[in-house]
Motif scaffolding. Structure first.
Motif, PDB file in Angstrom:
ATOM      1  N   VAL A  32       0.848  -1.192   0.000  1.00  0.00           N
ATOM      2  CA  VAL A  32       0.000   0.000   0.000  1.00  0.00           C
ATOM      3  C   VAL A  32       0.883   1.241   0.000  1.00  0.00           C
ATOM      4  N   LEU A  33       1.897   1.236   0.842  1.00  0.00           N
ATOM      5  CA  LEU A  33       2.824   2.352   0.912  1.00  0.00           C
ATOM      6  C   LEU A  33       3.512   2.574  -0.434  1.00  0.00           C
ATOM      7  N   GLU A  34       3.895   1.489  -1.102  1.00  0.00           N
ATOM      8  CA  GLU A  34       4.519   1.618  -2.418  1.00  0.00           C
ATOM      9  C   GLU A  34       3.580   2.285  -3.412  1.00  0.00           C
ATOM     10  N   ARG A  35       2.328   1.921  -3.359  1.00  0.00           N
ATOM     11  CA  ARG A  35       1.354   2.484  -4.301  1.00  0.00           C
ATOM     12  C   ARG A  35       1.116   3.967  -4.022  1.00  0.00           C
ATOM     13  N   ILE A  36       0.996   4.328  -2.761  1.00  0.00           N
ATOM     14  CA  ILE A  36       0.809   5.738  -2.405  1.00  0.00           C
ATOM     15  C   ILE A  36       2.029   6.534  -2.883  1.00  0.00           C
ATOM     16  N   HIS A  37       3.192   6.034  -2.580  1.00  0.00           N
ATOM     17  CA  HIS A  37       4.432   6.749  -2.917  1.00  0.00           C
ATOM     18  C   HIS A  37       4.622   6.854  -4.431  1.00  0.00           C
ATOM     19  N   TYR A  38       4.268   5.810  -5.152  1.00  0.00           N
ATOM     20  CA  TYR A  38       4.455   5.803  -6.602  1.00  0.00           C
ATOM     21  C   TYR A  38       3.642   6.910  -7.280  1.00  0.00           C
ATOM     22  N   PHE A  39       2.408   7.099  -6.829  1.00  0.00           N
ATOM     23  CA  PHE A  39       1.534   8.079  -7.475  1.00  0.00           C
ATOM     24  C   PHE A  39       1.553   9.444  -6.793  1.00  0.00           C
ATOM     25  N   ASN A  40       2.419   9.632  -5.819  1.00  0.00           N
ATOM     26  CA  ASN A  40       2.513  10.910  -5.112  1.00  0.00           C
ATOM     27  C   ASN A  40       3.888  11.515  -5.360  1.00  0.00           C
ATOM     28  N   PHE A  41       4.149  11.907  -6.606  1.00  0.00           N
ATOM     29  CA  PHE A  41       5.439  12.555  -6.863  1.00  0.00           C
ATOM     30  C   PHE A  41       5.222  13.878  -7.585  1.00  0.00           C
ATOM     31  N   ALA A  42       6.142  14.779  -7.330  1.00  0.00           N
ATOM     32  CA  ALA A  42       5.973  16.184  -7.687  1.00  0.00           C
ATOM     33  C   ALA A  42       5.612  16.415  -9.147  1.00  0.00           C
ATOM     34  N   GLN A  97      -9.906   6.873   3.498  1.00  0.00           N
ATOM     35  CA  GLN A  97      -9.588   8.023   4.336  1.00  0.00           C
ATOM     36  C   GLN A  97      -8.133   7.977   4.806  1.00  0.00           C
ATOM     37  N   LEU A  98      -7.637   6.798   5.122  1.00  0.00           N
ATOM     38  CA  LEU A  98      -6.237   6.664   5.534  1.00  0.00           C
ATOM     39  C   LEU A  98      -5.298   7.095   4.410  1.00  0.00           C
ATOM     40  N   ILE A  99      -5.629   6.705   3.182  1.00  0.00           N
ATOM     41  CA  ILE A  99      -4.812   7.105   2.033  1.00  0.00           C
ATOM     42  C   ILE A  99      -4.875   8.620   1.851  1.00  0.00           C
ATOM     43  N   ALA A 100      -6.073   9.190   1.985  1.00  0.00           N
ATOM     44  CA  ALA A 100      -6.224  10.644   1.855  1.00  0.00           C
ATOM     45  C   ALA A 100      -5.390  11.373   2.911  1.00  0.00           C
ATOM     46  N   LEU A 101      -5.419  10.891   4.149  1.00  0.00           N
ATOM     47  CA  LEU A 101      -4.624  11.515   5.204  1.00  0.00           C
ATOM     48  C   LEU A 101      -3.129  11.408   4.897  1.00  0.00           C
ATOM     49  N   ALA A 102      -2.713  10.281   4.349  1.00  0.00           N
ATOM     50  CA  ALA A 102      -1.303  10.109   3.988  1.00  0.00           C
ATOM     51  C   ALA A 102      -0.893  11.138   2.925  1.00  0.00           C
ATOM     52  N   LEU A 103      -1.756  11.380   1.953  1.00  0.00           N
ATOM     53  CA  LEU A 103      -1.455  12.368   0.917  1.00  0.00           C
ATOM     54  C   LEU A 103      -1.404  13.782   1.500  1.00  0.00           C
ATOM     55  N   MET A 104      -2.298  14.065   2.429  1.00  0.00           N
ATOM     56  CA  MET A 104      -2.368  15.419   2.982  1.00  0.00           C
ATOM     57  C   MET A 104      -1.292  15.696   4.025  1.00  0.00           C
ATOM     58  N   TYR A 105      -1.015  14.718   4.890  1.00  0.00           N
ATOM     59  CA  TYR A 105      -0.150  14.964   6.043  1.00  0.00           C
ATOM     60  C   TYR A 105       1.163  14.186   6.016  1.00  0.00           C
ATOM     61  N   GLY A 106       1.374  13.400   4.986  1.00  0.00           N
ATOM     62  CA  GLY A 106       2.624  12.674   4.852  1.00  0.00           C
ATOM     63  C   GLY A 106       2.554  11.265   5.423  1.00  0.00           C
ATOM     64  N   TYR A 107       3.602  10.538   5.169  1.00  0.00           N
ATOM     65  CA  TYR A 107       3.703   9.134   5.567  1.00  0.00           C
ATOM     66  C   TYR A 107       5.178   8.791   5.657  1.00  0.00           C
ATOM     67  N   ASP A 108       5.476   7.705   6.327  1.00  0.00           N
ATOM     68  CA  ASP A 108       6.858   7.282   6.514  1.00  0.00           C
ATOM     69  C   ASP A 108       7.293   6.447   5.307  1.00  0.00           C
ATOM     70  N   SER A 109       8.172   7.002   4.491  1.00  0.00           N
ATOM     71  CA  SER A 109       8.629   6.297   3.283  1.00  0.00           C
ATOM     72  C   SER A 109      10.039   5.737   3.441  1.00  0.00           C
ATOM     73  N   LYS A 110      10.588   5.762   4.653  1.00  0.00           N
ATOM     74  CA  LYS A 110      11.968   5.292   4.863  1.00  0.00           C
ATOM     75  C   LYS A 110      12.152   3.830   4.479  1.00  0.00           C
ATOM     76  N   SER A 111      11.114   3.032   4.630  1.00  0.00           N
ATOM     77  CA  SER A 111      11.233   1.602   4.322  1.00  0.00           C
ATOM     78  C   SER A 111      11.292   1.331   2.819  1.00  0.00           C
ATOM     79  N   LEU A 112      11.142   2.364   2.010  1.00  0.00           N
ATOM     80  CA  LEU A 112      11.099   2.180   0.562  1.00  0.00           C
ATOM     81  C   LEU A 112      12.436   2.473  -0.116  1.00  0.00           C
TER      82      LEU A 112
END
Length: 161
Positions: A32-42, A97-112
């Protein structure tokens, strides 16, 4: 799989520290984290992607794939079995909603974190193209880890890993 209380703890329990909002934290499974991170780039945001566009890409489906390919930015990341299992479990709207919060407030991507030395040049070049860089030496420190991670995902997509 997470419990109902784990989902709710990721949504509720907001705090204020000083003048800053401190949202609750949720530990996403790696797919899930990979998917959020993949589509959340500048570059997607700078190309005009909206918040709902990002949500649609992350949640997936045929329409999202078609829309993403219309943007013409990089390879589409198919929904992994791990993502489908997580998102398809109970509490689908809470998961959105969890995904939306991750997009708005960030998430821990260190494991990626990925190792650039283990990646083929074509995957690095594809990521450089996605980020708008000519050469790896041009990449800012801020973009470096994300670009290398994106190259590893491009490699995985092309090789069905």
């Amino acid at each position: 799989m997470d419990s109902f209380s784990e989902l709710m703890n990721g949504l509720y329990g907001w705090k204020v520290k000083g003048d800053q909002v401190d949202p609750p934290r949720y530990k996403f499974p790696k797919p899930v984290l990979e998917r959020i991170h993949y589509f959340n780039f500048a570059q997607l945001w700078e190309s005009g992607m909206t918040f709902m566009g990002a949500m649609n890409f992350i949640l997936g489906g045929d329409d999202a794939k078609r829309d993403y390919e219309t943007y013409g930015i990089g390879a589409w990341l198919p929904e992994s079995d791990g993502f489908k299992k997580w998102y398809g479990s109970f509490g689908g709207s809470a998961r959105q909603q969890l995904i939306a919060l991750a997009l708005m407030y960030g998430y821990d991507s260190k494991s990626l974190k990925a190792d650039e030395n283990s990646l083929p040049k074509w995957a690095l070049q594809a990521a450089l193209d996605d980020y708008g860089y000519e050469d790896l030496s041009d990449v800012t420190k801020q973009d470096h880890d994300d670009l290398i991670w994106r190259a590893s995902m491009i490699y995985r997509i092309k090789n069905n890993i």
